[in-house]
Design an enzyme around this catalytic site. Structure first.
Site, PDB file in Angstrom:
ATOM      1  N   LYS A  93      57.180  68.529  34.503  1.00 24.66           N
ATOM      2  CA  LYS A  93      57.258  67.516  33.451  1.00 24.66           C
ATOM      3  C   LYS A  93      56.746  68.177  32.182  1.00 24.66           C
ATOM      4  O   LYS A  93      55.574  68.533  32.077  1.00 24.66           O
ATOM      5  CB  LYS A  93      56.426  66.291  33.808  1.00 24.66           C
ATOM      6  CG  LYS A  93      56.554  65.234  32.738  1.00 24.66           C
ATOM      7  CD  LYS A  93      55.875  63.935  33.104  1.00 24.66           C
ATOM      8  CE  LYS A  93      55.987  63.009  31.908  1.00 24.66           C
ATOM      9  NZ  LYS A  93      54.732  62.327  31.616  1.00 24.66           N
ATOM     10  N   GLY A 140      49.707  54.828  26.836  1.00 23.64           N
ATOM     11  CA  GLY A 140      48.494  54.031  26.950  1.00 23.64           C
ATOM     12  C   GLY A 140      48.455  52.824  26.040  1.00 23.64           C
ATOM     13  O   GLY A 140      47.485  52.080  26.037  1.00 23.64           O
ATOM     14  N   ALA A 172      55.972  56.081  29.650  1.00 21.59           N
ATOM     15  CA  ALA A 172      54.886  55.726  28.720  1.00 21.59           C
ATOM     16  C   ALA A 172      55.129  54.419  27.982  1.00 21.59           C
ATOM     17  O   ALA A 172      56.242  54.130  27.550  1.00 21.59           O
ATOM     18  CB  ALA A 172      54.635  56.827  27.695  1.00 21.59           C
ATOM     19  N   GLY A 173      54.069  53.667  27.862  1.00 17.22           N
ATOM     20  CA  GLY A 173      54.082  52.451  27.054  1.00 17.22           C
ATOM     21  C   GLY A 173      54.224  51.176  27.856  1.00 17.22           C
ATOM     22  O   GLY A 173      53.884  50.091  27.371  1.00 17.22           O
ATOM     23  N   ASN A 228      51.569  54.951  34.395  1.00 16.78           N
ATOM     24  CA  ASN A 228      50.237  55.440  34.788  1.00 16.78           C
ATOM     25  C   ASN A 228      49.197  54.403  34.406  1.00 16.78           C
ATOM     26  O   ASN A 228      48.672  53.686  35.254  1.00 16.78           O
ATOM     27  CB  ASN A 228      49.947  56.798  34.129  1.00 16.78           C
ATOM     28  CG  ASN A 228      48.626  57.395  34.616  1.00 16.78           C
ATOM     29  OD1 ASN A 228      47.948  56.838  35.469  1.00 16.78           O
ATOM     30  ND2 ASN A 228      48.253  58.520  34.065  1.00 16.78           N
ATOM     31  N   SER A 229      48.953  54.253  33.097  1.00 16.92           N
ATOM     32  CA  SER A 229      47.903  53.315  32.669  1.00 16.92           C
ATOM     33  C   SER A 229      48.123  51.918  33.223  1.00 16.92           C
ATOM     34  O   SER A 229      47.167  51.260  33.642  1.00 16.92           O
ATOM     35  CB  SER A 229      47.854  53.218  31.148  1.00 16.92           C
ATOM     36  OG  SER A 229      47.745  54.487  30.579  1.00 16.92           O
TER      37      SER A 229
END
Ligand code: SF4
Lengths: 263, 369
Positions: free
Chosen positions: A99, A160, A186-187, A208-209
Site C-alpha cells: 500500500k 481520521g 480513509a474518512g 481503520n479509525s
C-alpha cells in the site's frame, strides 16, 4: 458465480480491508480483524517491531489464517523513501502487495500525487502489486492505472476525520473509468458510508479509525462487514433509476402520442 | 532589546485569554469546527475553567480520532550536565555547586544498550548549552551512535546553525525539541542571566533553522510557571502555526513542561495548578486536533494517567534526568529536574493497557532516514 476481485494474482471475496494502527492492543485488533472477515489487512512498516513482540503489529496479524498482509509506506515523505520502505516491507513480510502512502505532511496525511506517481512507476517495475493511496482525482487514478498499479485507493475524506464519503462525486468518476479495483480509503465513519461506496461501484473499502475508535471495535468491524456485503449485493442487483416514478406527465412530448413513448 | 516577533505576538488575544472571554465565548469555542487563536484564547480563559469536563470529552474524542487508542513512548537520555548557562530555574546552571558529568561517547552507548533492551525505539538526547565539554562534534557523535541503536533519534540540545542541523540529520537525527521557556521577552531576559541562552531570537528561530536543514520533527514548548502561562501558550500556538505553514512537510509537537517550586529553590511567579494544566492541554487538543501533545515524567502518576489519551498522545517513561543511570554503570545523582513519575516501563504500560490504550514504542522506521 463467485463474486471475487483481484490484486495482481491474489483473489479476494471480502470487500472490507482493515487498517491496524490505532487499536488499544493486539488482541482487540485481531478480534476486529476476525469479526470483519477481512482477507486483506494493511500494517505500517513503522509499526513492525521484530525486537519487542508486544509492540509488534505484524506478527499477530501474520498468525491469522486466510489473510493477506500489505505493508504500507506510511511515514514516507517522497518517492525514494517510499520505495525503500516498500522493499524493506516485502523483505520482512514476504508480501508482494504494497500500500503506497506518501504523505509529506504528518498532520493531515494528505497524499502527494507527484511523488506517488513516481514511486508507483518504480515499484511496478520492481514487481510489486501497488495499491496507491490518493486524493479522489480521476486523472491521477488513470495515470496510476497506466503505470501498472493493481488498484487505486481514493480517500473518502481526510484520514481520521470521520467525515464520510465527501468525495463521492469524484469517486464515481474514478469508478466509471477504471479498469482496476477502486477502493475507498480513509474518512469513513459509519457502515452506511461503506455501503454507499460499494453501491456506487467501488470494489472495496478500507477502514481503520472507524473501527479502532469505536466503543466496541469488533462489533463495529462486523457491522462494516455487513454493510459492505449489502452495498455490494445492491450494486449487483442493479439499483433502480433515480426519479423514475416522479414523471407522471410529459407536457413537452405528450403531443407525440403513446405509441412513440421513449424507453 | 528583545522583542516578540509580530507573527507570534500573543497580544491581540491576550485580554480575552486573561479574563475577557465569557462563558458563552468558551462554549462557542468548544463547539467550533475551525478553532483558531480566538477560540484558543477563550478555551484558555478562566471562564472555560468551568467547562473542564466537556472539554475533556471532546479532547478525548479528537485524540482517539487522530491517534487511535495509542500512546507513543520515548525516553530521554542526558548526555552531559556541563553548562555555561545561568538560567535561574535550572539545576544545571553554572553557579550551582553540583558536580558536572558527561558521558563519554562509548559510555553513552552503554546507556543506549540499556534503553534498547528495555524496548525503547525513540530516544531524546539532551545536553545543556554549547560548551567545550559538550559541543557540536560531541552531540553529532552521540547522534550517530544512537542512530545505530534506535529507529527514531531526537535531540534537545543547544540551538545550532543551519549547517550544523544538516550534519545532525545526516548523522541520523529525525528531530529536535527546543522549548522557548518563555515567549515574553522581558521575562526571558530576567531568567537567562548569562550564557548563550540569553539570546532570545537565536533560540526562537532555531526550530525553523532545523526544519530548513532537513530535520523532520520539531517539538515546541514553554516552561509553564515562568511567565503568564496564557501569554506563553498563545505565543506558542502562533509559533507552531507559523512553522506549520512554512514547513508543511514537517511534524510539530507541543509539550507542556511545568516548573514546580521545589526545583533548586526556584519559586515560579505564575504557578500553574493541575486543573489549569489540564485545561490548557484540552484547549490545545481542541485547537490543534492532529498535533502530537506530549507530557513528561515531571508530572505525578495520577495526573499522567488522567491525561493519557485525553489530549496527550505522547509520553516519556522511566526517565532519569541524571547523566547516566540507565545502564547502572554510570550512576550520578544530580538531575536537571525532579522526576515525579518514577514508575518503570512495565508498571506504566500496565496502566495504559488498563485504560484501554496501547503503548507504542516503535512508530518510526530508520529506513526513512
Ligand atoms: S536551562 Fe539549559 S542552558 Fe539553562 S542552565 Fe539549564 S541546562 Fe543550562
Amino acid at each position: 458465480m463467485k463474486d471475487e476481485w483481484k490484486i495482481g494474482p491474489h483473489k479476494f471475496s471480502s470487500r472490507l480491508i482493515l487498517g491496524t494502527g490505532k487499536f488499544a492492543d493486539g488482541d482487540s485488533m485481531c478480534a476486529a480483524v476476525r469479526a470483519s472477515a477481512a482477507e486483506l489487512i494493511t500494517v505500517a512498516l513503522r509499526r513492525f517491531n521484530r525486537e519487542k513482540t508486544e509492540d509488534d503489529l505484524y506478527a499477530p496479524l501474520a498468525s491469522l489464517e486466510g489473510i493477506a498482509l500489505m505493508p504500507n509506506t506510511s511515514g514516507a515523505r517522497d518517492a525514494d523513501e517510499a520505495c525503500r520502505a516498500a522493499r524493506l516491507g516485502r523483505e520482512l513480510s514476504g508480501s508482494d502487495i504494497v500500500k503506497l502512502e506518501i504523505h509529506p505532511n504528518p498532520h493531515h496525511l494528505m497524499p502527494d500525487p507527484v511523488e506517488t506517481l513516481a514511486a508507483a512507476e518504480r515499484l511496478v517495475k520492481e514487481g510489486f502489486h501497488v495499491m496507491p493511496y490518493i486524493a479522489a482525482d480521476p486523472v491521477l487514478a488513470k495515470r496510476l492505472e497506466e503505470a501498472g498499479c493493481a488498484s487505486v485507493m481514493p480517500l473518502g475524506a481526510a484520514i481520521g476525520s470521520g467525515q464520510g464519503l465527501t468525495t463521492m462525486a469524484m469517486v464515481r468518476l474514478i469508478v466509471r473509468e477504471s479498469r482496476i479495483p477502486v477502493i475507498v480509503d480513509a474518512g469513513l465513519r459509519a457502515p452506511s458510508e461503506a455501503a454507499a461506496a460499494l453501491e456506487a461501484g467501488c470494489d472495496a473499502v478500507l477502514v481503520n479509525s472507524a473501527v479502532a475508535a469505536a466503543e466496541d471495535p469488533a462489533a463495529m468491524a462486523a457491522a462494516f462487514a455487513d454493510a459492505v456485503r449489502a452495498g455490494r449485493a445492491a450494486r449487483r442487483a442493479g439499483l433502480m433509476a433515480q426519479g423514475a416514478s416522479a414523471e407522471a406527465t410529459s407536457p413537452l412530448t405528450s403531443f407525440l402520442g403513446a405509441e412513440h413513448r421513449d424507453e | 532589546m528583545n522583542e516578540v516577533p509580530e507573527q507570534i505576538d500573543p497580544r491581540p488575544w491576550l485580554a480575552a485569554a486573561r479574563g475577557g472571554a465569557r462563558r458563552e465565548d468558551a462554549m462557542r469555542a468548544l463547539a467550533s469546527d475551525e478553532p483558531g487563536p480566538r477560540e484558543l484564547a477563550a478555551l484558555l480563559s478562566p471562564a472555560a475553567g468551568a467547562l473542564l469536563e466537556p472539554m475533556a470529552r471532546r479532547a478525548q474524542a479528537l485524540t482517539r480520532r487522530h491517534f487511535g487508542r495509542t500512546v507513543q513512548l520515548y525516553v530521554p537520555l542526558y548526555l552531559s550536565s556541563h553548562c555555561p548557562g545561568g538560567c535561574l530555574y535550572c539545576g544545571f546552571a553554572s553557579d550551582r555547586a553540583a558536580p558536572r558529568h558527561r558521558l563519554e561517547p562509548e559510555q553513552s552507548e552503554d546507556e543506549m544498550d540499556a534503553l534498547k533492551s528495555m524496548g525503547f525505539e525513540e530516544v531524546l538526547l539532551l545536553t545543556g548549552e554549547r560548551c567545550p565539554g559538550a559541543d557540536y562534534a560531541y552531540v553529532r557523535d552521540c547522534v550517530a551512535r544512537a542512530a545505530r541503536h534506535f529507529h527514531n533519534v531526537n535531540v534537545e540540545v543547544f540551538p545550532m546553525e543551519t549547517g550544523e542541523y544538516r550534519g545532525l540529520a545526516e548523522a541520523g537525527c529525525s528531530g529536535l525539541t527546543l522549548y522557548q521557556e518563555t515567549y515574553d521577552p522581558g521575562r526571558y531576559e530576567r531568567f537567562h542571566r548569562w550564557g548563550p541562552k540569553r539570546d532570545y531570537r537565536a533560540r526562537l528561530d532555531a526550530p525553523e533553522r532545523a526544519l530548513r536543514a532537513g530535520l523532520r520533527f520539531a517539538g515546541l514548548g514553554a516552561l509553564l510557571g515562568l511567565s503568564d502561562p496564557r501569554y506563553d501558550l498563545l505565543a506558542l500556538y502562533r509559533h507552531a502555526a507559523a512553522l506549520r505553514k512554512q514547513y508543511w512537510r514537517s511534524g510539530i509537537s507541543i509539550s507542556f513542561p511545568r516548573i514546580r517550586d521545589q526545583e533548586g529553590g526556584f519559586r515560579p511567579d505564575f504557578p500553574v495548578s493541575d486543573r489549569e494544566l489540564a485545561q490548557f492541554i484540552y484547549a490545545f487538543r481542541l485547537c490543534l486536533p492532529d498535533v502530537p501533545l506530549v507530557l513528561s515524567t515531571r508530572e505525578r502518576p495520577a495526573l499522567r494517567d488522567g491525561m493519557a489519551g485525553v489530549g496527550i498522545s505522547k509520553m516519556s517513561v522511566a526517565s532519569r534526568t541524571t547523566v547516566g543511570g540507565y545502564s547502572g554503570r554510570t550512576q550520578y545523582s544530580e538531575g536537571q529536574f525532579e522526576v515525579s513519575d518514577g514508575r518503570g516501563i512495565d508498571e506504566f504500560c500496565a496502566m495504559l493497557r488498563a485504560a484501554n490504550l496501547e503503548p507504542v514504542f516503535k512508530n518510526w522506521e530508520a529506513v526513512y532516514r
